[in-house]
Scaffold this motif. Structure first.
Motif, mmCIF file in Angstrom:
data_model
loop_
_atom_site.group_PDB
_atom_site.id
_atom_site.type_symbol
_atom_site.label_atom_id
_atom_site.label_comp_id
_atom_site.label_asym_id
_atom_site.label_seq_id
_atom_site.Cartn_x
_atom_site.Cartn_y
_atom_site.Cartn_z
ATOM 1 N N THR A 80 0.925 -1.073 0.066
ATOM 2 C CA THR A 80 0.006 0.040 0.065
ATOM 3 C C THR A 80 0.958 1.523 -0.162
ATOM 4 O O THR A 80 0.209 2.339 0.403
ATOM 5 C CB THR A 80 -0.972 0.056 1.147
ATOM 6 O OG1 THR A 80 -0.162 0.013 2.444
ATOM 7 C CG2 THR A 80 -1.584 -1.141 1.282
ATOM 8 N N SER A 128 -1.723 -7.310 1.235
ATOM 9 C CA SER A 128 -2.145 -6.215 1.894
ATOM 10 C C SER A 128 -1.572 -5.714 2.937
ATOM 11 O O SER A 128 -1.039 -6.505 3.859
ATOM 12 C CB SER A 128 -3.898 -6.214 2.273
ATOM 13 O OG SER A 128 -3.914 -7.155 3.206
ATOM 14 N N GLU A 130 -2.522 -3.201 6.824
ATOM 15 C CA GLU A 130 -3.506 -2.365 7.280
ATOM 16 C C GLU A 130 -2.947 -1.850 8.709
ATOM 17 O O GLU A 130 -2.479 -2.758 9.521
ATOM 18 C CB GLU A 130 -4.957 -3.297 7.564
ATOM 19 C CG GLU A 130 -5.763 -2.639 8.128
ATOM 20 C CD GLU A 130 -7.235 -3.474 8.564
ATOM 21 O OE1 GLU A 130 -8.215 -2.958 8.945
ATOM 22 O OE2 GLU A 130 -6.804 -4.798 8.419
#
Length: 214
Positions: A80, A128, A130
């Motif tokens: 990200t 991913s 987070e």
């Protein structure tokens, strides 16, 4: 039922300029056939970094990596982009079949605790990253796996999870003597298999990281 106490003084220590790492399980050249994993938990590290130091770009696959920043702030470059993880925050990296990332201290005296969990379904996962809100006190990165951050005041008591497998870590502070152990200090860990719930009491303001596995 089994109980194992792992003192911080028994951790595998790795030193490099600007970095001190303590490995709770066998890691790299530090091999112990009796200390390989606890269920899906295959790595539990405690890292202290100088500003700008850490882990440059490297690759992981087949894992979920959960990080708790104890102090300072951690810059993470990954799927990200660049994200800064502040103290008191949890972050979850899902590597899927493979991903490259880097972790570098944004400020001096950055300390973080990191756990690696094997993910049997990683081939079907999109990588991913987070970062959870600093007030978040629990996360379930995979089904049947839960991390709780317990922050205790001076002489406050809490009940440990009752689960088939539990891994506890004193990230800050200390615990008073309890039914299963002498006092535990910062950096000490305990591992339970098929134990009932137990109570522990903080000797001073403390932070516990508690993994439970179904």
């Amino acid at each position: 039922m089994t109980v194992e106490i792992r003192r911080g003084t028994s951790a595998f220590v790795e030193r490099e300029p600007g970095r001190l790492s303590r490995h709770g399980f066998s890691f790299g050249p530090h091999y112990d056939p009796e200390n390989l994993r606890l269920g899906p938990l295959v790595c539990h590290d405690d890292h202290l970094l100088a500003r700008g130091r850490g882990f440059e770009t490297h690759r992981h696959s087949g894992l979920v990596i959960v990080t708790y920043v104890v102090s300072g702030a951690l810059d993470h470059d990954g799927p990200t982009g660049r994200v800064t993880v502040p103290a008191g925050s949890l972050a979850v990296l899902r590597t899927g079949p493979g991903v490259e990332h880097a972790e570098v201290a944004a400020v001096a005296q950055t300390r973080f605790v990191q756990a690696w969990l094997t993910d049997d379904d990683a081939d079907d996962v999109t990588p991913s990253y987070e970062v959870l809100d600093p007030g978040t006190v629990s996360v379930e990165p995979l089904t049947g796996m839960r991390l709780e951050v317990r922050r205790l005041g001076d002489h406050e008591t809490t009940t440990l999870p009752a689960a088939p497998r539990v891994h506890g870590y004193v990230a800050r502070g200390a615990l008073l003597r309890f039914s299963l152990a002498e006092p535990l200090a910062e950096g000490d860990a305990f591992r339970f298999v098929d134990e009932p719930a137990h109570e522990v009491t903080a000797a001073v303001p403390s932070t516990l990281l508690l993994w439970s596995f179904a």
